[in-house]
Design an enzyme around this catalytic site. Structure first.
Site, mmCIF file in Angstrom:
data_model
loop_
_atom_site.group_PDB
_atom_site.id
_atom_site.type_symbol
_atom_site.label_atom_id
_atom_site.label_comp_id
_atom_site.label_asym_id
_atom_site.label_seq_id
_atom_site.Cartn_x
_atom_site.Cartn_y
_atom_site.Cartn_z
ATOM 1 N N PRO A 10 0.778 -1.232 0.000
ATOM 2 C CA PRO A 10 0.000 0.000 0.000
ATOM 3 C C PRO A 10 0.814 1.288 0.000
ATOM 4 C CG PRO A 10 -0.633 -1.423 1.830
ATOM 5 C CD PRO A 10 0.434 -2.133 1.094
ATOM 6 N N ASN A 11 0.310 2.232 -0.762
ATOM 7 C CA ASN A 11 0.794 3.619 -0.823
ATOM 8 C C ASN A 11 2.097 3.809 -1.587
ATOM 9 O OD1 ASN A 11 -1.384 4.690 0.848
ATOM 10 N ND2 ASN A 11 -0.404 3.588 2.528
ATOM 11 N N ARG A 18 4.989 11.190 -1.826
ATOM 12 C CA ARG A 18 4.695 10.743 -0.458
ATOM 13 C C ARG A 18 5.918 10.955 0.435
ATOM 14 N NH1 ARG A 18 4.452 4.439 1.479
ATOM 15 N NH2 ARG A 18 3.854 4.855 3.628
ATOM 16 N N TYR A 23 11.022 8.970 1.955
ATOM 17 C CA TYR A 23 11.088 8.003 0.847
ATOM 18 C C TYR A 23 11.831 8.515 -0.387
ATOM 19 C CZ TYR A 23 7.675 5.588 3.737
ATOM 20 O OH TYR A 23 7.055 4.948 4.785
ATOM 21 N N ASN A 73 8.298 -5.489 -1.138
ATOM 22 C CA ASN A 73 8.155 -4.398 -0.170
ATOM 23 C C ASN A 73 6.707 -4.445 0.319
ATOM 24 O OD1 ASN A 73 7.917 -2.141 1.374
ATOM 25 N ND2 ASN A 73 9.054 -0.800 -0.026
ATOM 26 N N ALA A 76 3.093 -1.137 4.749
ATOM 27 C CA ALA A 76 2.534 -1.256 6.110
ATOM 28 C C ALA A 76 2.128 -2.687 6.450
ATOM 29 C CB ALA A 76 1.350 -0.303 6.275
ATOM 30 N N HIS A 79 4.033 -4.933 9.064
ATOM 31 C CA HIS A 79 3.982 -4.868 10.516
ATOM 32 C C HIS A 79 2.807 -5.612 11.136
ATOM 33 C CE1 HIS A 79 7.024 -1.981 9.577
ATOM 34 N NE2 HIS A 79 6.167 -1.194 8.943
ATOM 35 N N ASP A 86 1.902 -15.786 5.967
ATOM 36 C CA ASP A 86 1.617 -17.186 5.645
ATOM 37 C C ASP A 86 1.854 -17.465 4.155
ATOM 38 O OD1 ASP A 86 0.990 -17.726 8.268
ATOM 39 O OD2 ASP A 86 -1.180 -17.738 7.975
ATOM 40 N N GLU A 100 12.748 -9.365 1.477
ATOM 41 C CA GLU A 100 11.954 -8.228 1.960
ATOM 42 C C GLU A 100 12.786 -6.962 1.800
ATOM 43 O OE1 GLU A 100 10.396 -8.736 5.973
ATOM 44 O OE2 GLU A 100 10.442 -6.567 6.284
ATOM 45 N N HIS A 102 12.852 -2.518 2.118
ATOM 46 C CA HIS A 102 12.240 -1.258 2.547
ATOM 47 C C HIS A 102 13.107 -0.112 2.060
ATOM 48 C CE1 HIS A 102 9.389 -3.354 5.041
ATOM 49 N NE2 HIS A 102 10.398 -4.112 5.437
ATOM 50 N N SER A 104 12.940 3.021 3.432
ATOM 51 C CA SER A 104 13.431 3.643 4.662
ATOM 52 C C SER A 104 14.001 2.548 5.572
ATOM 53 C CB SER A 104 12.275 4.357 5.372
ATOM 54 O OG SER A 104 11.317 3.409 5.824
ATOM 55 N N ARG A 109 12.585 4.374 12.875
ATOM 56 C CA ARG A 109 11.346 5.150 12.824
ATOM 57 C C ARG A 109 10.445 4.795 14.026
ATOM 58 N NH1 ARG A 109 8.920 4.696 7.024
ATOM 59 N NH2 ARG A 109 7.683 6.441 7.837
ATOM 60 N N ARG A 113 6.890 0.281 13.651
ATOM 61 C CA ARG A 113 7.571 -0.196 12.431
ATOM 62 C C ARG A 113 8.743 -1.124 12.744
ATOM 63 N NH1 ARG A 113 5.302 3.161 8.409
ATOM 64 N NH2 ARG A 113 4.787 5.196 9.239
HETATM 65 C C1 DQA Z 1 8.198 0.938 3.929
HETATM 66 C C2 DQA Z 1 8.243 1.077 5.458
HETATM 67 C C3 DQA Z 1 6.877 0.789 6.073
HETATM 68 O O1 DQA Z 1 6.937 0.954 7.485
HETATM 69 C C4 DQA Z 1 5.839 1.742 5.516
HETATM 70 O O2 DQA Z 1 4.564 1.401 6.024
HETATM 71 C C5 DQA Z 1 5.836 1.823 4.035
HETATM 72 C C6 DQA Z 1 7.106 1.795 3.309
HETATM 73 C C7 DQA Z 1 9.528 1.347 3.261
HETATM 74 O O3 DQA Z 1 9.718 0.989 2.106
HETATM 75 O O4 DQA Z 1 10.345 2.031 3.882
HETATM 76 O O5 DQA Z 1 4.787 2.016 3.406
HETATM 77 O O6 DQA Z 1 7.957 -0.429 3.618
#
Ligand code: DQA
Length: 144
Positions: A10-11, A18, A23, A73, A76, A79, A86, A100, A102, A104, A109, A113
């Site tokens: 998401p996002n 953003r 980011y 990635n 959110a 977390h 699963d 995985e 990220h 950031s 943070r 997180r």
């Molecule tokens: C993120 C870190 C997550 O905590 C956050 O919710 C994101 C982006 C990152 O790429 O740093 O949406 O996955």
């Protein structure tokens, strides 16, 4: 042809606008074209984003069915989504890699997180290098 899925939660389609202090300023479209340009005659890199947990899970099932390694990635979902954990566990069980990533460094943070429910079933985690985190993950999968 080897296929690698680069799956984003998401996002992340809002990259560039953003929270650029967190980011960075690279836009989603720029990230997609940079990563897809790492495709070669033997490896195709397929970059996707969804705000839906259900769609993310169906893509992880696709990774199993089509034997694709995954750069993930989870945003959110990282977390709190046991459903995605699963699904990732099933990909790993199928002897495929899930890395995985990220942008950031979540550990630097907010407290919520600091925990990843995905990391324990992933092959490895790369975090905190901006959009370079994705490239490092692809290099870890043997992409040059
Ligand atoms: C993120 C870190 C997550 O905590 C956050 O919710 C994101 C982006 C990152 O790429 O740093 O949406 O996955």
């Amino acid at each position: 042809m080897r296929r690698i899925l680069v799956l984003n939660g998401p996002n992340l389609s809002r990259l560039g606008s953003r929270e650029p202090d967190v980011y960075g300023s690279v836009s989603w479209d720029e990230l997609v074209s940079e990563l897809e340009s790492m495709s070669s005659s033997t490896t195709s890199i397929d970059v996707r984003q969804t705000d839906s947990e259900s769609e993310m899970i169906s893509w992880l099932h696709e990774a199993i069915d089509e034997s694709c390694d995954v750069v993930l990635n989870p945003a959110a979902f990282t977390h709190y989504s046991y459903a995605i954990r699963d699904a990732v566990a099933m990909v790993s069980q199928a002897e495929l890699s899930v890395i995985e990533v990220h942008i950031s460094n979540p550990h630097a943070r907010e407290e919520f997180r600091h925990n990843s429910v995905i990391a324990g079933v992933s092959r490895g985690v790369i975090a905190g290098f901006g959009v370079e985190s994705y490239r490092l993950a692809l290099v870890a999968l043997g992409v040059k």
